[in-house]
Design a protein around this motif. Structure first.
Motif, PDB file in Angstrom:
ATOM      1  N   GLN A 283     -57.076  -9.449  -9.089  1.00 59.53           N
ATOM      2  CA  GLN A 283     -56.424  -8.286  -8.478  1.00 59.53           C
ATOM      3  C   GLN A 283     -57.022  -7.987  -7.109  1.00 59.53           C
ATOM      4  N   GLN A 284     -58.341  -8.170  -6.973  1.00 59.36           N
ATOM      5  CA  GLN A 284     -58.985  -7.955  -5.676  1.00 59.36           C
ATOM      6  C   GLN A 284     -58.485  -8.969  -4.647  1.00 59.36           C
ATOM      7  N   ARG A 287     -55.129  -7.856  -3.462  1.00 61.69           N
ATOM      8  CA  ARG A 287     -55.233  -6.715  -2.542  1.00 61.69           C
ATOM      9  C   ARG A 287     -55.715  -7.164  -1.169  1.00 61.69           C
ATOM     10  N   GLN A 288     -56.720  -8.029  -1.159  1.00 56.61           N
ATOM     11  CA  GLN A 288     -57.299  -8.460   0.110  1.00 56.61           C
ATOM     12  C   GLN A 288     -56.341  -9.342   0.917  1.00 56.61           C
ATOM     13  N   GLN A 290     -53.632  -8.500   1.759  1.00 55.24           N
ATOM     14  CA  GLN A 290     -52.938  -7.562   2.638  1.00 55.24           C
ATOM     15  C   GLN A 290     -53.863  -7.022   3.729  1.00 55.24           C
TER      16      GLN A 290
END
Length: 444
Positions: A283-284, A287-288, A290
């Motif tokens: 999930q990280q 997110r990263q 973006q």
């Protein structure tokens, strides 16, 4: 009972064609039954049947266990190789996982080209594996359990007993009166698999006697689903991956359905010899992806660093910064760089007319590349040349005294070009790359 096991193995041999056989022999009941049963089959011996025992050096009795295995193999007239595993602790993955990784790495290194490493994992092991994967939040690939056959090291890994209950192997050992090792760590319920085996499974079976059969059946369904998904994401991987540097297109990866995106990422990492992320780390990463332009996010876990740069995913083993004051006299010979990779003249026997010095970047270096009117900061050259930031600290700089002649094999001053021309050679900077092929401890 013994005839049944031997008959199962005789039939299963058809699955691995004419491959040579190397049994992973711990001395415990399961591998003892497997090795003994195979040793009774002339068709197995005809394939150069041998065994390998891994000594983890984690128990005081391990030398005695190795001797036990040597003695038993001698009675069977089966060659045995004992290898010592280098268990790396303190990496945040627990002793159980560290020992498993070390064991598989040692066996992969021992395996000969085209040879099958034969493991004694059975139906009960498969059920335990599926439950452990479920508790770790795995998808269809993980819940598909262990594959009977997969690529491994220089050959393949083969599990011919995944349909065989543990009780059949114990019955074989008892009927044949075979000597076995009882590893006390197998009773340590602080270890995840042992806790599941000794505490949880008995209660499950008391309430649901068919639990193992049901779990294994579910694994088969998940394996079929995972294979069907792979048929969809594997072509996408080829489309998104740059074979020149093994990076993945971020936008294309994110656009995939999670059912395709997640197993693709795991496969890509495993093929580079790295571990897959946890759900939180995945999930990280998403997110990263973006992150604002100009940033170079880095997500780290265990033996892996995943970076996002120029709209692509880059994966590698963790890198230690090299000493900034590193220097070495150089005449063209191959030099292993402290930050990874190597630097040499090509052809390999070429030598410079006079020695120069190799250094690593400290900051503030400037160079006037041949054919350009201006002296440039090396930092600007790196940016313009799109050299990945994590490679810049290990880039070799060629000096004559205090004069910078060349930046690796990318840029050189007029004097640097003349120096290489006088040697009839060109510089070659080889980057440190991740190993290609399945990670020995990554899959099932």
């Amino acid at each position: 009972m013994s005839v049944d096991l031997q008959a199962q193995l005789r039939a299963a041999l058809a699955d691995v064609a004419d491959a040579a056989l190397c049994v992973a022999y711990s001395g415990g009941p399961d591998s003892t039954a497997l090795l003994h049963a195979l040793a009774q089959l002339p068709e197995a011996r005809a394939r150069g049947l041998r065994a390998v025992h891994v000594d983890h050096r984690l128990q005081a009795q391990s030398p005695a266990w190795a001797e036990h295995c040597r003695a038993f193999c001698a009675t069977l007239d089966v060659p045995l190789t004992v290898v010592v595993a280098q268990v790396r602790r303190g990496r945040g993955n627990g002793l159980e996982a560290a020992a498993r990784e070390a064991r598989y790495a040692a066996m992969a290194a021992e395996l000969r080209r085209g040879e099958c490493l034969v493991l004694a994992q059975h139906r009960d092991d498969q059920a335990e594996t599926v439950l452990l994967k479920l508790l770790r939040g795995a998808g269809p690939e993980g819940l598909g359990g262990m594959r009977p056959l997969r690529a491994f090291g220089a050959g393949a890994l083969w599990r011919p007993l995944l349909a065989c209950p543990r009780e059949d192997l114990l019955g074989y050992v008892g009927a044949a009166r075979l000597p076995v090792i009882e590893d006390p760590s197998n009773a340590d319920t602080r270890l995840a698999r042992n806790f599941l085996r000794h505490r949880i499974m008995p209660q499950l079976l008391q309430q649901w006697p068919q639990a193992v059969c049901a779990i294994v059946h579910s694994a088969q369904l998940n394996r079929a689903a995972a294979d069907a998904l792979q048929a969809r994401w594997l072509p996408e991987l080829e489309r998104l991956r740059d074979p020149a540097n093994n990076s993945l297109d971020t936008a294309g990866w994110l656009a995939l359905d999670p059912a395709l995106r997640h197993p693709m990422l795991d496969h890509w990492l495993h093929a580079a010899g790295l571990h897959a992320p946890t759900t939180a780390q995945r999930q990280q990463i998403e997110r990263q992806c973006q992150a604002q332009a100009g940033r170079v996010p880095c997500i780290r876990w265990r033996d892996t660093e995943l970076r996002i740069w120029k709209g692509r995913l880059w994966a590698m083993s963790p890198q230690e910064p090299p000493p900034a004051d590193w220097t070495i006299a150089w005449e063209g010979q191959e030099v292993i760089l402290p930050g990874g990779g190597s630097f040499a003249l090509h052809p390999a026997d070429a030598r410079l007319p006079a020695p120069v010095t190799l250094r690593l970047r400290q900051g503030g270096e400037r160079l006037k590349p041949m054919g350009t009117p201006y002296t440039r900061d090396v930092r600007d050259l790196f940016q313009q040349g799109e050299v990945p930031p994590w490679q810049r600290h290990a880039c070799p700089l060629v000096y004559d005294g205090d004069e910078l002649l060349a930046v690796a094999d990318r840029w050189a001053s007029a004097r640097g070009v003349a120096l290489f021309a006088a040697a009839g050679a060109r510089p070659s900077w080889r980057l440190c790359t991740a190993p290609v092929g399945p990670h020995p401890g990554s899959a099932d």
